[in-house]
Design a protein around this motif. Structure first.
Motif, PDB file in Angstrom:
ATOM      1  N   THR A   9      25.908  38.680  32.598  1.00  0.00           N
ATOM      2  CA  THR A   9      25.626  37.908  33.807  1.00  0.00           C
ATOM      3  C   THR A   9      24.359  38.420  34.503  1.00  0.00           C
ATOM      4  O   THR A   9      23.824  39.482  34.171  1.00  0.00           O
ATOM      5  CB  THR A   9      26.805  37.907  34.820  1.00  0.00           C
ATOM      6  OG1 THR A   9      26.775  39.080  35.630  1.00  0.00           O
ATOM      7  CG2 THR A   9      28.140  37.761  34.135  1.00  0.00           C
ATOM      8  N   ALA A  10      23.917  37.657  35.476  1.00  0.00           N
ATOM      9  CA  ALA A  10      22.739  38.044  36.262  1.00  0.00           C
ATOM     10  C   ALA A  10      22.971  39.319  37.054  1.00  0.00           C
ATOM     11  O   ALA A  10      22.019  39.970  37.485  1.00  0.00           O
ATOM     12  CB  ALA A  10      22.361  36.906  37.209  1.00  0.00           C
ATOM     13  N   PHE A  11      24.244  39.704  37.220  1.00  0.00           N
ATOM     14  CA  PHE A  11      24.574  40.927  37.946  1.00  0.00           C
ATOM     15  C   PHE A  11      24.574  42.164  37.050  1.00  0.00           C
ATOM     16  O   PHE A  11      24.871  43.263  37.522  1.00  0.00           O
ATOM     17  CB  PHE A  11      25.949  40.793  38.607  1.00  0.00           C
ATOM     18  CG  PHE A  11      25.998  39.849  39.783  1.00  0.00           C
ATOM     19  CD1 PHE A  11      24.912  39.034  40.101  1.00  0.00           C
ATOM     20  CD2 PHE A  11      27.128  39.760  40.559  1.00  0.00           C
ATOM     21  CE1 PHE A  11      24.952  38.160  41.174  1.00  0.00           C
ATOM     22  CE2 PHE A  11      27.186  38.881  41.644  1.00  0.00           C
ATOM     23  CZ  PHE A  11      26.091  38.083  41.948  1.00  0.00           C
ATOM     24  N   GLU A  12      24.271  41.969  35.739  1.00  0.00           N
ATOM     25  CA  GLU A  12      24.234  43.090  34.795  1.00  0.00           C
ATOM     26  C   GLU A  12      25.537  43.898  34.840  1.00  0.00           C
ATOM     27  O   GLU A  12      25.533  45.129  34.925  1.00  0.00           O
ATOM     28  CB  GLU A  12      23.034  44.007  35.071  1.00  0.00           C
ATOM     29  CG  GLU A  12      21.697  43.386  34.751  1.00  0.00           C
ATOM     30  CD  GLU A  12      21.474  43.235  33.251  1.00  0.00           C
ATOM     31  OE1 GLU A  12      21.370  44.248  32.553  1.00  0.00           O
ATOM     32  OE2 GLU A  12      21.430  42.080  32.777  1.00  0.00           O
ATOM     33  N   GLN A  13      26.643  43.175  34.785  1.00  0.00           N
ATOM     34  CA  GLN A  13      27.961  43.802  34.822  1.00  0.00           C
ATOM     35  C   GLN A  13      28.300  44.401  33.466  1.00  0.00           C
ATOM     36  O   GLN A  13      28.086  43.770  32.427  1.00  0.00           O
ATOM     37  CB  GLN A  13      29.002  42.746  35.224  1.00  0.00           C
ATOM     38  CG  GLN A  13      30.383  43.295  35.504  1.00  0.00           C
ATOM     39  CD  GLN A  13      31.248  43.414  34.268  1.00  0.00           C
ATOM     40  OE1 GLN A  13      31.762  44.489  33.967  1.00  0.00           O
ATOM     41  NE2 GLN A  13      31.406  42.335  33.522  1.00  0.00           N
ATOM     42  N   ASN A  14      28.828  45.608  33.479  1.00  0.00           N
ATOM     43  CA  ASN A  14      29.127  46.315  32.233  1.00  0.00           C
ATOM     44  C   ASN A  14      30.455  45.859  31.630  1.00  0.00           C
ATOM     45  O   ASN A  14      31.498  46.472  31.837  1.00  0.00           O
ATOM     46  CB  ASN A  14      29.176  47.827  32.465  1.00  0.00           C
ATOM     47  CG  ASN A  14      27.812  48.435  32.683  1.00  0.00           C
ATOM     48  OD1 ASN A  14      26.805  47.915  32.200  1.00  0.00           O
ATOM     49  ND2 ASN A  14      27.763  49.539  33.413  1.00  0.00           N
ATOM     50  N   CYS A  15      30.422  44.786  30.863  1.00  0.00           N
ATOM     51  CA  CYS A  15      31.560  44.405  30.042  1.00  0.00           C
ATOM     52  C   CYS A  15      31.676  45.419  28.906  1.00  0.00           C
ATOM     53  O   CYS A  15      30.655  45.858  28.354  1.00  0.00           O
ATOM     54  CB  CYS A  15      31.346  43.004  29.485  1.00  0.00           C
ATOM     55  SG  CYS A  15      32.546  42.466  28.260  1.00  0.00           S
TER      56      CYS A  15
END
Length: 210
Positions: A9-15
């Motif tokens: 995502t645009a939030f650079e969330q660490n999946c």
């Protein structure tokens, strides 16, 4: 247990994708979006997706949970029941933050402090760590010395508490009373940014250093 971190995502969330080496069964932790990247990583490692794990229900962590669960016909475990209102608000969250339209979901299993989840033959302890959201959980694999902490703790920072039902004092208590006792040498994957260890954060993180 092995793992791979995939910012989404645009939030650079660490999946994260975590898996059992023996069985090649895997879980996706916090699929917030960019499912093509997540699915490509599963295929690249030749893994069988067994379940989805969710730390909390903010859009960047849970936006693609429903779609992935339906696509791969896998169960959803987490977060804690206290985050149900955030799940119910996923469509509004997606509009507010400009994400693709997100669907609500009903976890196959709500999680609580002290529960365990399995991935293949690996076992992870569930630690309820409210403050950022009321139903936030952390997944801890003792054998690997690894915790997936969502937005509770970051390298040099902590989770926001200005969202509905967030609470700063509760978050600090969660970190100090639930995470620090696990040990200084525990590595953690935060919801955003680089990995760190609890020991480094205790010494250097201005929000929670001892």
């Amino acid at each position: 247990m092995q793992f791979k971190v995939i910012p989404v995502t645009a939030f650079e969330q660490n999946c994260s994708i975590i898996w059992c080496e023996e069985t090649r069964k895997a879980a996706v932790v916090d699929p917030g979006g960019d499912l093509d990247r997540i699915l490509s990583a599963l295929d690249f490692e030749d893994l069988e997706l067994e379940k989805i794990l969710v730390t909390h229900a903010h859009i960047d962590h849970a936006g693609a949970v429903s779609t992935l669960a339906a696509l791969r016909k896998v169960p959803i475990e987490g977060p804690a029941l206290e985050d149900k209102f955030w799940i119910d608000l996923l469509p509004q969250q997606s509009q507010m933050f400009g994400f693709p339209e997100a669907e609500t979901f009903e976890p196959t299993r709500w999680l609580a402090d002290g529960d365990e989840v399995t991935v293949g033959k690996e076992v992870l302890q569930v630690i309820h760590c409210p403050g950022h959201t009321p139903g936030h959980v952390v997944f801890y694999n003792k054998a690997r010395g690894l915790a997936l902490v969502g937005d509770v703790l970051f390298h040099g920072s902590i989770g926001r508490t200005d969202f509905p039902k967030g609470d700063h004092a509760t978050l600090i208590s969660s970190i100090r009373d639930k995470l620090w006792p696990l040990g200084d040498d525990i590595s953690f994957v935060p919801g955003h940014g680089p990995m760190s260890t609890f020991g480094d954060e205790k010494e250097n993180n201005p929000y929670v250093k001892v």
